[in-house]
Write a protein that holds these residues in place. Structure first.
Motif, PDB file in Angstrom:
ATOM      1  N   ASN A  67       0.838  -1.474  -0.036  1.00  0.00           N
ATOM      2  CA  ASN A  67      -0.007   0.026  -0.184  1.00  0.00           C
ATOM      3  C   ASN A  67       0.939   1.172  -0.104  1.00  0.00           C
ATOM      4  O   ASN A  67       0.394   2.102  -0.830  1.00  0.00           O
ATOM      5  N   ALA A  68       1.792   1.287   0.708  1.00  0.00           N
ATOM      6  CA  ALA A  68       2.879   2.631   0.880  1.00  0.00           C
ATOM      7  C   ALA A  68       3.540   2.594  -0.398  1.00  0.00           C
ATOM      8  O   ALA A  68       3.586   3.800  -1.008  1.00  0.00           O
ATOM      9  N   ALA A  69       3.784   1.771  -1.008  1.00  0.00           N
ATOM     10  CA  ALA A  69       4.620   1.788  -2.533  1.00  0.00           C
ATOM     11  C   ALA A  69       3.676   2.274  -3.327  1.00  0.00           C
ATOM     12  O   ALA A  69       3.804   3.121  -4.167  1.00  0.00           O
ATOM     13  N   ILE A  70       2.357   1.731  -3.418  1.00  0.00           N
ATOM     14  CA  ILE A  70       1.620   2.075  -4.399  1.00  0.00           C
ATOM     15  C   ILE A  70       1.074   3.550  -4.316  1.00  0.00           C
ATOM     16  O   ILE A  70       0.899   4.299  -5.211  1.00  0.00           O
ATOM     17  N   LEU A 105      10.061   9.938   0.207  1.00  0.00           N
ATOM     18  CA  LEU A 105       9.584   8.849   1.149  1.00  0.00           C
ATOM     19  C   LEU A 105       9.694   7.528   0.614  1.00  0.00           C
ATOM     20  O   LEU A 105      10.102   6.746   1.326  1.00  0.00           O
ATOM     21  N   ALA A 106       9.534   7.399  -0.741  1.00  0.00           N
ATOM     22  CA  ALA A 106       9.921   5.942  -1.101  1.00  0.00           C
ATOM     23  C   ALA A 106      11.424   5.670  -0.969  1.00  0.00           C
ATOM     24  O   ALA A 106      11.696   4.582  -0.938  1.00  0.00           O
ATOM     25  N   LEU A 161      -2.820   4.838   6.953  1.00  0.00           N
ATOM     26  CA  LEU A 161      -2.043   3.638   6.792  1.00  0.00           C
ATOM     27  C   LEU A 161      -0.723   3.765   7.712  1.00  0.00           C
ATOM     28  O   LEU A 161      -0.308   2.724   8.549  1.00  0.00           O
ATOM     29  N   MET A 162      -0.082   4.767   7.717  1.00  0.00           N
ATOM     30  CA  MET A 162       1.384   5.065   8.500  1.00  0.00           C
ATOM     31  C   MET A 162       1.080   5.129   9.795  1.00  0.00           C
ATOM     32  O   MET A 162       1.656   4.484  10.616  1.00  0.00           O
ATOM     33  N   ARG A 163      -0.009   5.761  10.297  1.00  0.00           N
ATOM     34  CA  ARG A 163      -0.215   5.627  11.721  1.00  0.00           C
ATOM     35  C   ARG A 163      -0.757   4.595  12.310  1.00  0.00           C
ATOM     36  O   ARG A 163      -0.150   4.009  13.403  1.00  0.00           O
ATOM     37  N   ALA A 178       7.191   4.393   9.427  1.00  0.00           N
ATOM     38  CA  ALA A 178       5.755   4.890   9.162  1.00  0.00           C
ATOM     39  C   ALA A 178       5.647   6.389  10.065  1.00  0.00           C
ATOM     40  O   ALA A 178       4.886   7.142   9.776  1.00  0.00           O
ATOM     41  N   ALA A 179       5.884   6.038  11.410  1.00  0.00           N
ATOM     42  CA  ALA A 179       5.982   7.078  12.523  1.00  0.00           C
ATOM     43  C   ALA A 179       6.310   8.544  11.769  1.00  0.00           C
ATOM     44  O   ALA A 179       6.021   9.289  11.987  1.00  0.00           O
TER      45      ALA A 179
END
Length: 201
Positions: A67-70, A105-106, A161-163, A178-179
């Motif tokens: 999810n983070a990458a997309i 970020l990536a 997602l990150m939290r 993520a934090a």
């Protein structure tokens, strides 16, 4: 069980919206009709994304990484489109910032992902492809509104997602990443709200 049912139900709604797009395109005013269908599709996509971010991505490292990458890939592509098609200077500038920030970020996440032994996707999923298609299809007069609405939903999803993973994830390094990413995404969300309130200026 309830979470899975919600995700499946939201996914089904998104598929219906996609299928209706072709049917509506044959209506008397295809431009206006397509814009309405695209808006409905974007809204359904937001619901699917929020459900996914609030469930799977919070606990599964593989789901989080995917999810983070997309999310980053979508933000970069959408930002490039905003730089080209944005009408307001603020929208163009925000698009440029999204390309820079989500590339960074990536890049920061990639070594941690590799250490975790997870392979991130290199392309968009169907849901985000639909969002990109709708950005490309937006009429110039509508583009800024469409882009900012997508950005609000996308950053709400990314923030959840990150939290969520920072609190519930099972990989310490990725939890820390993520934090650290969450405040940046919150800043993006605040900026989108300001642009939306000021009509993109």
């Amino acid at each position: 069980m309830i979470r899975t049912t919600l995700l499946v139900g939201a996914s089904a709604l998104l598929l219906v919206a996609c299928q209706q797009k072709d049917e509506v395109a044959t209506a008397a005013d295809p431009g206006a009709s397509n814009a309405a269908v695209n808006a409905a599709q974007d809204a359904t996509s937001a619901a699917v994304g929020a459900t996914s971010a609030a469930t799977l991505g919070q606990v599964s490292t593989e789901a989080f990484v995917t999810n983070a990458a997309i999310s980053d890939l979508y933000e970069i592509q959408a930002g490039q489109i905003a730089q080209a098609k944005g009408q307001a200077a603020g929208v163009k500038a925000f698009g440029k910032m999204m390309v820079a920030d989500h590339t960074a970020l990536a890049a920061a996440m990639n070594p941690l992902v590799a250490t975790a032994g997870v392979t991130p996707p290199t392309g968009l999923d169907e849901r985000r492809k639909g969002l990109i298609d709708n950005l490309n299809a937006a009429a110039p007069a509508d583009f800024d509104k469409v882009y900012l609405a997508q950005q609000t939903a996308a950053h709400d999803e990314a923030l959840a997602l990150m939290r969520g993973y920072s609190e519930n994830g099972d990989n310490a390094a990725l939890k820390d990443a993520a934090a650290k990413a969450a405040p940046k995404i919150q800043a993006h969300l605040t900026h989108v709200s300001e642009l939306s309130a000021g009509s993109g200026r």
